[in-house]
Scaffold this motif. Sequence first.
Motif, mmCIF file in Angstrom:
data_model
loop_
_atom_site.group_PDB
_atom_site.id
_atom_site.type_symbol
_atom_site.label_atom_id
_atom_site.label_comp_id
_atom_site.label_asym_id
_atom_site.label_seq_id
_atom_site.Cartn_x
_atom_site.Cartn_y
_atom_site.Cartn_z
ATOM 1 N N HIS A 1 -68.461 -10.509 41.777
ATOM 2 C CA HIS A 1 -69.537 -11.449 41.467
ATOM 3 C C HIS A 1 -70.706 -11.210 42.414
ATOM 4 O O HIS A 1 -70.645 -10.371 43.318
ATOM 5 C CB HIS A 1 -69.020 -12.888 41.471
ATOM 6 C CG HIS A 1 -68.420 -13.367 42.757
ATOM 7 N ND1 HIS A 1 -69.129 -13.465 43.927
ATOM 8 C CD2 HIS A 1 -67.164 -13.796 43.053
ATOM 9 C CE1 HIS A 1 -68.359 -13.949 44.882
ATOM 10 N NE2 HIS A 1 -67.143 -14.140 44.390
ATOM 11 N N LEU A 2 -71.779 -11.968 42.218
ATOM 12 C CA LEU A 2 -72.991 -11.699 42.994
ATOM 13 C C LEU A 2 -72.806 -11.987 44.476
ATOM 14 O O LEU A 2 -73.504 -11.419 45.314
ATOM 15 C CB LEU A 2 -74.160 -12.511 42.431
ATOM 16 C CG LEU A 2 -74.559 -12.130 41.005
ATOM 17 C CD1 LEU A 2 -75.810 -12.892 40.585
ATOM 18 C CD2 LEU A 2 -74.809 -10.634 40.894
ATOM 19 N N GLY A 3 -71.856 -12.865 44.819
ATOM 20 C CA GLY A 3 -71.567 -13.115 46.229
ATOM 21 C C GLY A 3 -70.998 -11.867 46.896
ATOM 22 O O GLY A 3 -71.465 -11.435 47.958
ATOM 23 N N HIS A 4 -69.995 -11.257 46.258
ATOM 24 C CA HIS A 4 -69.467 -10.002 46.815
ATOM 25 C C HIS A 4 -70.585 -8.978 46.940
ATOM 26 O O HIS A 4 -70.749 -8.316 47.964
ATOM 27 C CB HIS A 4 -68.411 -9.366 45.899
ATOM 28 C CG HIS A 4 -67.248 -10.231 45.581
ATOM 29 N ND1 HIS A 4 -66.808 -10.447 44.310
ATOM 30 C CD2 HIS A 4 -66.428 -10.920 46.384
ATOM 31 C CE1 HIS A 4 -65.765 -11.231 44.330
ATOM 32 N NE2 HIS A 4 -65.501 -11.543 45.582
ATOM 33 N N ALA A 5 -71.356 -8.836 45.848
ATOM 34 C CA ALA A 5 -72.395 -7.804 45.814
ATOM 35 C C ALA A 5 -73.364 -8.011 46.976
ATOM 36 O O ALA A 5 -73.709 -7.057 47.686
ATOM 37 C CB ALA A 5 -73.130 -7.847 44.476
ATOM 38 N N ALA A 6 -73.776 -9.254 47.218
ATOM 39 C CA ALA A 6 -74.743 -9.527 48.294
ATOM 40 C C ALA A 6 -74.153 -9.128 49.642
ATOM 41 O O ALA A 6 -74.846 -8.559 50.496
ATOM 42 C CB ALA A 6 -75.127 -11.002 48.288
ATOM 43 N N THR A 7 -72.874 -9.413 49.843
ATOM 44 C CA THR A 7 -72.237 -9.064 51.119
ATOM 45 C C THR A 7 -72.158 -7.548 51.295
ATOM 46 O O THR A 7 -72.498 -7.022 52.359
ATOM 47 C CB THR A 7 -70.849 -9.735 51.203
ATOM 48 O OG1 THR A 7 -71.065 -11.145 51.339
ATOM 49 C CG2 THR A 7 -70.034 -9.239 52.382
ATOM 50 N N TYR A 8 -71.761 -6.819 50.262
ATOM 51 C CA TYR A 8 -71.671 -5.351 50.413
ATOM 52 C C TYR A 8 -73.063 -4.717 50.547
ATOM 53 O O TYR A 8 -73.221 -3.704 51.228
ATOM 54 C CB TYR A 8 -70.830 -4.727 49.290
ATOM 55 C CG TYR A 8 -69.395 -5.206 49.414
ATOM 56 C CD1 TYR A 8 -68.642 -4.855 50.538
ATOM 57 C CD2 TYR A 8 -68.834 -6.083 48.495
ATOM 58 C CE1 TYR A 8 -67.365 -5.358 50.725
ATOM 59 C CE2 TYR A 8 -67.550 -6.590 48.665
ATOM 60 C CZ TYR A 8 -66.829 -6.220 49.789
ATOM 61 O OH TYR A 8 -65.563 -6.725 49.981
ATOM 62 N N LEU A 9 -74.065 -5.338 49.922
ATOM 63 C CA LEU A 9 -75.437 -4.833 50.093
ATOM 64 C C LEU A 9 -75.898 -5.010 51.539
ATOM 65 O O LEU A 9 -76.600 -4.157 52.085
ATOM 66 C CB LEU A 9 -76.404 -5.580 49.165
ATOM 67 C CG LEU A 9 -76.336 -5.199 47.687
ATOM 68 C CD1 LEU A 9 -77.293 -6.076 46.872
ATOM 69 C CD2 LEU A 9 -76.721 -3.748 47.503
ATOM 70 N N THR A 10 -75.508 -6.109 52.154
ATOM 71 C CA THR A 10 -75.878 -6.345 53.557
ATOM 72 C C THR A 10 -75.404 -5.186 54.432
ATOM 73 O O THR A 10 -76.159 -4.624 55.227
ATOM 74 C CB THR A 10 -75.221 -7.656 54.057
ATOM 75 O OG1 THR A 10 -75.744 -8.730 53.287
ATOM 76 C CG2 THR A 10 -75.485 -7.890 55.533
ATOM 77 N N PHE A 11 -74.143 -4.814 54.260
ATOM 78 C CA PHE A 11 -73.594 -3.767 55.133
ATOM 79 C C PHE A 11 -74.056 -2.375 54.687
ATOM 80 O O PHE A 11 -74.054 -1.435 55.488
ATOM 81 C CB PHE A 11 -72.073 -3.933 55.252
ATOM 82 C CG PHE A 11 -71.772 -5.238 55.944
ATOM 83 C CD1 PHE A 11 -71.945 -5.341 57.317
ATOM 84 C CD2 PHE A 11 -71.452 -6.381 55.218
ATOM 85 C CE1 PHE A 11 -71.766 -6.565 57.965
ATOM 86 C CE2 PHE A 11 -71.270 -7.607 55.860
ATOM 87 C CZ PHE A 11 -71.428 -7.693 57.238
ATOM 88 N N ASP A 12 -74.486 -2.280 53.439
ATOM 89 C CA ASP A 12 -75.120 -1.033 53.003
ATOM 90 C C ASP A 12 -76.423 -0.830 53.781
ATOM 91 O O ASP A 12 -76.749 0.295 54.184
ATOM 92 C CB ASP A 12 -75.393 -1.112 51.500
ATOM 93 C CG ASP A 12 -75.831 0.227 50.941
ATOM 94 O OD1 ASP A 12 -75.119 1.226 51.177
ATOM 95 O OD2 ASP A 12 -76.889 0.293 50.298
ATOM 96 N N LEU A 13 -77.141 -1.918 54.019
ATOM 97 C CA LEU A 13 -78.380 -1.793 54.798
ATOM 98 C C LEU A 13 -78.072 -1.411 56.244
ATOM 99 O O LEU A 13 -78.800 -0.638 56.859
ATOM 100 C CB LEU A 13 -79.180 -3.096 54.758
ATOM 101 C CG LEU A 13 -79.733 -3.521 53.399
ATOM 102 C CD1 LEU A 13 -80.627 -4.750 53.560
ATOM 103 C CD2 LEU A 13 -80.522 -2.404 52.726
ATOM 104 N N ILE B 1 -84.136 0.682 51.492
ATOM 105 C CA ILE B 1 -83.828 -0.503 50.677
ATOM 106 C C ILE B 1 -82.724 -0.163 49.671
ATOM 107 O O ILE B 1 -82.043 -1.048 49.166
ATOM 108 C CB ILE B 1 -85.110 -0.997 49.926
ATOM 109 C CG1 ILE B 1 -86.290 -1.153 50.908
ATOM 110 C CG2 ILE B 1 -84.859 -2.276 49.166
ATOM 111 C CD1 ILE B 1 -86.143 -2.270 51.924
ATOM 112 N N GLY B 2 -82.537 1.117 49.396
ATOM 113 C CA GLY B 2 -81.486 1.545 48.479
ATOM 114 C C GLY B 2 -81.880 1.424 47.007
ATOM 115 O O GLY B 2 -81.032 1.502 46.133
#
Length: 408
Positions: free
Chosen positions: A52-64, A404-405
Amino acid sequence: MDAWPTCAVPDLPGEGGPLRLFDTAAGEVRATAPDAVARLYVCGITPYDATHLGHAATYLTFDLVQRVWRDAGHQVHYVQNVTDVDDPLLERAAHTGDNWMNLAEREIQLFREDMTALRVLPPDEYIGAVEAIPEITDAIERLLEHGDAYHLDGDLYFPISAAPGFGSESGYDRERMLALFAERGGDPQRPGKRDPLDSMLWQGRRHGEPFWNTSLGAGRPGWHIECSVIALNRLGMGFDVQGGGSDLVFPHHEHSAAHAEALTGTAPFAKHYVHAGMIGLDGEKMSKSRGNLVLVSKLRGAHIDPMALRLALLDGHYRADREWTGGRLPAAEARLARWRSAVALPAAPSAEPLLAEVRAALADDLDTITALGAIDRWVATARDRPAGDPAAPTLVRDLVDALIGVAL
Ligand code: 5CA
Ligand code: ZN
């Protein structure tokens, strides 16, 4: 297990500065100071429902985090787990009549596809709890030898007294710990425990549940020791960042750190504990157990550009709990279209100052709001005055991609 395909990261001129991040244990923003190879562990999914978008937001954080470190000249050694056997997965499988292994495999595959679409750089090592059972049992054996584990009716527990630093990751008081432990998979009420906050290392075989025959007997690993051992055996003690959502601050990251401290006799487990805020929907945390989900795969299926979704999720501070609202996507789609039109221009104002601004904003505890705002300003100027430096549009395309990816 296999992670997902990587995507190329363009090289940018010059180099970014040191990344400063809020460390939960210190309660303040501090500079990360990795060696040539930065070491990152991020807690992975429990694969019983789609991303879900919560997971996605968390993995995007660490992608940055990974992108900023790379831009500062580091290589990154990134490890992520998959909790591919645990109560929520088994409960969901029992509820739907699914085979738990098929359910996990299906959801892991969907997660890989979601991460690929969002251009999240994959971990170098993607490790399931099941495949890590031999190394987990080995670690529990060592805890037993040192008196840092005890038996209770066929299960094995970790006494928090074995880690003098227990509490230093979250900084929570005992009352708060007890409340969160009960809420998040702990068993403070179980009779016979030395301390209500002791956590289960190994769960003896239960009727109808999967088990593995090991030197500890038949059973399966507890949750915190899984991340502790997977991280420790690949990154060593004192790695740079342990990441996850803020719902993992306690008990998960506290206990993972405590297990590692007891195993090695040293501290800290991680130099920074970094936590992303919770994405909510209709005033509640988005969660698989609540069922109030907006799924990445559903949006992909509806032909939403994953780059717009990425932009929508990055348009907020990673540490802030924030609400997902329907208006975020159209706003991000419009922004993406403006950016794409600007980088397609034959010439534009110099982009060197923009590169410096974006680097500085991201290095400052991943301030994506400022970074995206700076790009907006350059785009607006370029669209007004499409002249000047013919290399500028390409540099902006590259910096948006690398930092920004987002592929424009
Ligand atoms: N397998 C464990 C970690 S070892 C786990 O927590 N799995 S999970 O599937 O429940 O969550 C995966 C990641 O997404 C965790 O870092 C969690 O903190 C994060 N997460 C879960 N819900 C949200 C949310 N609503 N907003 C932001 N992040 C979230
Ligand atoms: Zn974890």
